[in-house]
Design an enzyme around this catalytic site. Structure first.
Site, PDB file in Angstrom:
ATOM      1  N   GLY A   1      -7.588  37.927 -10.204  1.00  0.00           N
ATOM      2  CA  GLY A   1      -8.795  37.358  -9.629  1.00  0.00           C
ATOM      3  C   GLY A   1      -8.692  37.138  -8.136  1.00  0.00           C
ATOM      4  O   GLY A   1      -9.701  37.185  -7.421  1.00  0.00           O
ATOM      5  N   ALA A   2      -7.483  36.906  -7.633  1.00  0.00           N
ATOM      6  CA  ALA A   2      -7.312  36.693  -6.190  1.00  0.00           C
ATOM      7  C   ALA A   2      -7.691  37.949  -5.412  1.00  0.00           C
ATOM      8  O   ALA A   2      -8.215  37.869  -4.296  1.00  0.00           O
ATOM      9  CB  ALA A   2      -5.873  36.281  -5.890  1.00  0.00           C
TER      10      ALA A   2
ATOM     11  N   GLY B   1     -14.016   4.236  10.787  1.00  0.00           N
ATOM     12  CA  GLY B   1     -15.224   3.906  10.038  1.00  0.00           C
ATOM     13  C   GLY B   1     -16.211   5.053  10.013  1.00  0.00           C
ATOM     14  O   GLY B   1     -15.849   6.237  10.039  1.00  0.00           O
ATOM     15  N   GLY B   2     -17.496   4.702  10.001  1.00  0.00           N
ATOM     16  CA  GLY B   2     -18.551   5.702   9.914  1.00  0.00           C
ATOM     17  C   GLY B   2     -18.544   6.683  11.064  1.00  0.00           C
ATOM     18  O   GLY B   2     -19.026   7.813  10.922  1.00  0.00           O
TER      19      GLY B   2
END
Length: 521
Positions: A411-412, A176-177
């Site tokens: 671009g890498a 959970g949280g």
């Protein structure tokens, strides 16, 4: 002896007896039950984490003040969490450790206040905080007060982010949280079979989706270390896990105002790395293990790898060069040829951000053919995730050195801390190939018409590929244009990196005045 002295001595004896009961825990049966699950107790874990005899506990006598649902009859000391500080290799570290024997380690008001107290103390003292997590979530009997306790913890996780190192060691369930606190920290360690993390448990998943799955299958250590990337490392037992936590702490500064701890250099700083001439093939299409390169150049071959089992096409590690701590980001040609993809970009970006926050210089070892092509990658947001790594490097003010071993395409190449985005020094081996794309692909685009019109298309293509390589991809092309500071002998890599890091140790960079940037999410 006076009456007052007798009373004081009597009270001191009572105190000693009370503290002995607190140290012993709720009962022998509860301790046996913990051990039967293959788990250590909170205090046994603390003993493994800290140097012997250095732990100081506070609020050990704390009890909850809740009533209803039988709580008024059960008020154990510590309220299920042990907090304090001690030494790890002689350096101060703060800790909180859930005691599963008390309320299953569930968090109530007093329990939460104790954790918040130690988080505030760690921030004030400027020292790392380690959470030994073994709790069943919010204490349901205390209702919304318990939930509010988590809010205070989350707030402090965020406030302390980039200020002190925060490490979460998962040694039991976390549902959970409660799972959001570890997710907000810098490192998450997990132990197989005994630790699980998930937002909704197997029962809820089955009720909503019809999928039947075990707790380990849903959120076990290997799931988070290999698939989700939530865990930075997974171990077979608590002892080896906590030993690595100690190793990690030895590489980290106490806070963001200090440099990482240096050690005497037992490995010659001018040691030649002749093995690199054999380990890395000159042929850019042949794979090799980048870890072998790290073992060759780092002090004594030691390094701490982050996310070893997740996004294996990029390596992130903390190590020492010449006794000084560095963060290493390296493409891994043995996995997906070392391409960047969504997970690798996210992994490296977060690591770069961490190193920058804590004054750890960055060394980037580049052998990257580009970004991974594919519909799944594009639809999954590879542009957005790749931009995270670009943003992290451009935003980093620590010393930055890049070294191109072989391929650096498209671009890498730019994203992997190239000169154009601000690396302080860019080196390359004589096997480097820096280009928009590989020669074969480039020739197919640039010389498409010539190849199509040729009587011997294959022969013409081979000739034009060679021409493209000779003109635009020779090892010194980038150096001639100032995009690489020097082309170096691979055997001199260790010495050159150490020398460059020493020169950059006093680097000072100021960013534009702003509240914060808006980095890609």
């Amino acid at each position: 002896m006076t009456t007052d002295e007798t009373t004081t001595a009597h009270r001191a004896a009572e105190l000693a007896e009370l503290k002995a009961r607190v140290l012993a825990g709720p009962s022998e049966q509860a301790t046996a039950a913990q051990h039967a699950k293959g788990k250590l107790t909170a205090r046994e874990r603390i003993d493994l984490l800290f140097d012997p005899g250095t732990f100081t506990e506070i609020e050990g006598l704390r009890r909850h003040r809740a009533t209803g649902f039988g709580l008024e009859a059960r008020k154990p000391h510590t309220d299920g969490v042990v907090i304090g500080w001690g030494l790890v290799d002689g350096r101060q570290v703060f800790v909180y450790a859930h005691d599963f024997r008390i309320f299953g380690g569930a968090l109530g008001e007093a329990h939460a206040q104790k954790i918040q107290k130690i988080m505030d103390l760690a921030a004030s003292a400027g020292a790392p905080l380690v959470g030994l997590c073994d709790g069943a979530g919010a204490r349901i009997q205390e209702g919304v007060t318990a939930l509010a306790g988590y809010g205070g913890i989350f707030q402090r996780n965020v406030r302390n982010s980039g200020v002190i190192p925060q490490i979460s060691v998962m040694l039991g369930p976390c549902a959970g949280g409660a799972a959001y606190s570890p997710a907000l920290t810098d490192f998450v360690f997990m132990v197989r079979d005994i630790s699980q993390m998930f937002i909704t448990g197997p029962d809820v998943v089955q009720a909503v989706t019809g999928e039947a799955i075990t707790q380990n299958g849903l959120g076990g250590a290997d799931v988070h270390a290999e698939r989700s990337g939530v865990a930075h490392a997974a171990y077979d037992d608590e002892e080896s896990c906590l030993l690595d936590v100690r190793f990690l702490l030895s590489l980290l500064p106490a806070n963001n105002r200090e440099l990482p701890p240096a050690e005497p250099v037992g490995d010659p700083v001018d040691r030649r790395c002749e093995a690199l001439l054999r380990l890395v093939p000159a042929d850019p299409s042949r794979a090799y293990d980048m870890r072998a390169v790290l073992r060759e150049i780092t002090d004594h071959g030691d390094f701490f790898e982050v996310h070893e089992q997740w996004a294996g096409n990029v390596l992130c590690a903390l190590a020492r060069l010449g006794g000084q701590v560095v963060g290493i980001v390296a493409n891994q040609p043995s996995v997906l040829a070392g391409v960047l993809d969504i997970n690798a970009s996210e992994k490296a970006a977060r690591f770069v951000q961490f190193c920058d926050a804590f004054n750890i210089p960055l060394v980037s070892l580049i052998d990257v053919p580009g970004f991974l092509p594919g519909v799944d990658q594009e639809h999954g947001g590879v542009i957005r995730h790749g931009a995270k790594l670009l943003y992290a490097y451009c935003n980093a003010t620590v010393p930055r050195i890049s070294l191109i071993l072989r391929k650096a395409y498209g671009g890498a190449y730019i994203v992997m801390d190239s000169r154009s985005i601000g690396t302080d020094l860019a080196y390359a081996w004589p096997t480097n190939e820096i280009a928009v794309m590989g020669a074969e692909g480039a020739a197919n685009v640039v010389f498409r018409r010539e190849i199509a019109a040729s009587d011997d298309p294959e022969g013409t293509r081979e000739q034009l590929v060679k021409q493209y390589k000779d003109q635009l991809m020779h090892p010194y092309y980038a150096a001639e244009r100032g995009l690489v500071d020097d082309v170096i002998d691979p055997a001199e890599t260790r010495a050159r990196l150490i020398d460059a890091l020493a020169m950059l140790r006093g680097k000072v960079t100021s960013l534009p005045g702003r509240k914060h940037g808006n980095q890609p999410q």
